[in-house]
Design a protein around this motif. Structure first.
Motif, PDB file in Angstrom:
ATOM      1  N   GLN A   1       0.799  -1.217   0.000  1.00  0.00           N
ATOM      2  CA  GLN A   1       0.000   0.000   0.000  1.00  0.00           C
ATOM      3  C   GLN A   1       0.838   1.276   0.000  1.00  0.00           C
ATOM      4  O   GLN A   1       0.289   2.379  -0.031  1.00  0.00           O
ATOM      5  N   PHE A   2       2.154   1.148   0.049  1.00  0.00           N
ATOM      6  CA  PHE A   2       2.990   2.323   0.240  1.00  0.00           C
ATOM      7  C   PHE A   2       4.184   2.356  -0.699  1.00  0.00           C
ATOM      8  O   PHE A   2       4.779   1.326  -1.008  1.00  0.00           O
ATOM      9  N   VAL A   3       4.514   3.554  -1.125  1.00  0.00           N
ATOM     10  CA  VAL A   3       5.789   3.852  -1.759  1.00  0.00           C
ATOM     11  C   VAL A   3       6.450   4.910  -0.876  1.00  0.00           C
ATOM     12  O   VAL A   3       5.821   5.910  -0.522  1.00  0.00           O
ATOM     13  N   PHE A   4       7.698   4.694  -0.501  1.00  0.00           N
ATOM     14  CA  PHE A   4       8.398   5.620   0.382  1.00  0.00           C
ATOM     15  C   PHE A   4       9.230   6.594  -0.435  1.00  0.00           C
ATOM     16  O   PHE A   4      10.010   6.182  -1.297  1.00  0.00           O
ATOM     17  N   GLU A   5       9.063   7.861  -0.149  1.00  0.00           N
ATOM     18  CA  GLU A   5       9.752   8.906  -0.906  1.00  0.00           C
ATOM     19  C   GLU A   5      10.396   9.884   0.073  1.00  0.00           C
ATOM     20  O   GLU A   5       9.720  10.450   0.933  1.00  0.00           O
ATOM     21  N   TYR A   6      11.721  10.044  -0.031  1.00  0.00           N
ATOM     22  CA  TYR A   6      12.436  10.928   0.884  1.00  0.00           C
ATOM     23  C   TYR A   6      13.281  11.927   0.112  1.00  0.00           C
ATOM     24  O   TYR A   6      13.844  11.595  -0.928  1.00  0.00           O
ATOM     25  N   ARG A   7      13.367  13.128   0.639  1.00  0.00           N
ATOM     26  CA  ARG A   7      14.272  14.133   0.098  1.00  0.00           C
ATOM     27  C   ARG A   7      15.498  14.185   1.000  1.00  0.00           C
ATOM     28  O   ARG A   7      15.374  14.445   2.206  1.00  0.00           O
ATOM     29  N   ILE A   8      16.673  13.970   0.418  1.00  0.00           N
ATOM     30  CA  ILE A   8      17.902  13.918   1.189  1.00  0.00           C
ATOM     31  C   ILE A   8      18.828  15.032   0.704  1.00  0.00           C
ATOM     32  O   ILE A   8      19.271  15.012  -0.449  1.00  0.00           O
ATOM     33  N   PRO A   9      19.132  16.020   1.548  1.00  0.00           N
ATOM     34  CA  PRO A   9      20.008  17.118   1.123  1.00  0.00           C
ATOM     35  C   PRO A   9      21.378  16.597   0.694  1.00  0.00           C
ATOM     36  O   PRO A   9      21.925  15.678   1.306  1.00  0.00           O
ATOM     37  N   ALA A  10      21.924  17.201  -0.352  1.00  0.00           N
ATOM     38  CA  ALA A  10      23.230  16.797  -0.852  1.00  0.00           C
ATOM     39  C   ALA A  10      24.307  17.800  -0.458  1.00  0.00           C
ATOM     40  O   ALA A  10      25.331  17.918  -1.110  1.00  0.00           O
TER      41      ALA A  10
END
Length: 259
Positions: free
Chosen positions: A248-257
């Motif tokens: 039921q889920f897709v995991f999406e993260y923003r990771i600073p570079a």
């Protein structure tokens, strides 16, 4: 033939058959509500023994895509659209607008969300929860356990554990509905301003009771997530123990570079 080879490694025939059935479901050849062909039909189709088909169906059920109906066989489950779970869900602006994380995220994806409160009350902290909260094991904490639905389907359970000295003067945290913005808004309103949320995830098969609660097939994949809510003072004021139906889920993260 019992196995095939790929890259020099033997692949059991039942795994091949299971993969084929799963791909038929994902491609829509077998649609929601369709019955998976019977064992005898699959034996004829794939030219294998019944035992091989039974082993294949164990793998198919573990995918979480079908449910077994006693005396009827396996039915392809109706699957609501996959929901993205992103780092954006804990933005302070959501709380300021009176939206808790789950409801805000569901609204963004156009889903109908519902939360059922299963338990609110004092519990003794386990060793792991106590360690995360920085208290002694067995210390009294407030537990809030919920079951979350998306378009009528249960998709996750979550239990929040909060230090008693933090919550004892916030009566809203003992209510089923803690008010606009959820428990995080109430905590920040009482001076516990968040600096970050730290999550750890682990994928594993569902235990029998977990599968029942989330309406999954036995052994279906789930994601176990533990989250620490950390204030600007560096204190963890909530640990959330969450179990999610993996399909039921897709995991999406923003990771600073950058630093």
């Amino acid at each position: 033939m019992g196995t095939a080879t790929g890259g020099g490694k033997a692949v059991p025939r039942y795994v091949q058959i299971a993969d084929d059935i799963v791909q038929q479901i994902r491609a829509g050849v077998l649609s929601a509500g369709d019955m998976v062909p019977s064992e005898s039909e699959l034996v004829e189709r794939y030219g294998v023994a019944g035992g091989t088909i039974r082993k294949a169906m164990v793998e198919v059920r573990a995918s979480g895509l079908v449910e077994t109906r006693h005396g009827k066989g396996s039915l392809v489950k109706a699957r609501p659209p996959v929901r993205h779970r992103s780092s954006d869900r804990f933005r302070r602006t959501h709380r300021q607008e009176g939206r808790a994380a789950y409801l805000a995220e569901s609204a963004q994806s156009g889903a109908e969300a519902k939360v059922s409160v299963l338990f609110i009350g004092p519990l003794e902290a386990s060793e792991e929860i106590a360690g995360r909260l920085g208290v002694t094991a067995g210390t009294q904490v407030l537990a809030r356990r919920r079951l979350y639905f998306r378009n009528g389907t249960p998709v996750e359970t979550a239990t929040s554990y909060l230090p008693w000295d933090v919550v004892k003067d916030i009566p809203e945290l003992f209510a089923e509905n803690p008010g606009p913005g959820g428990i995080y808004a109430r905590l920040e309103g009482h001076g516990h301003v968040f600096a970050e949320f730290v999550e750890t995830l682990q994928a594993r098969p569902a235990a029998k009771a977990e599968a029942t609660e989330l309406s999954l097939s036995p052994g279906a994949p789930v994601v176990h997530l533990l989250r620490d809510a950390v204030t600007e003072e560096g204190r963890v004021v909530e640990v959330c123990d969450t179990l999610m139906a993996a399909d039921q889920f897709v995991f999406e993260y923003r990771i600073p570079a950058r630093d």
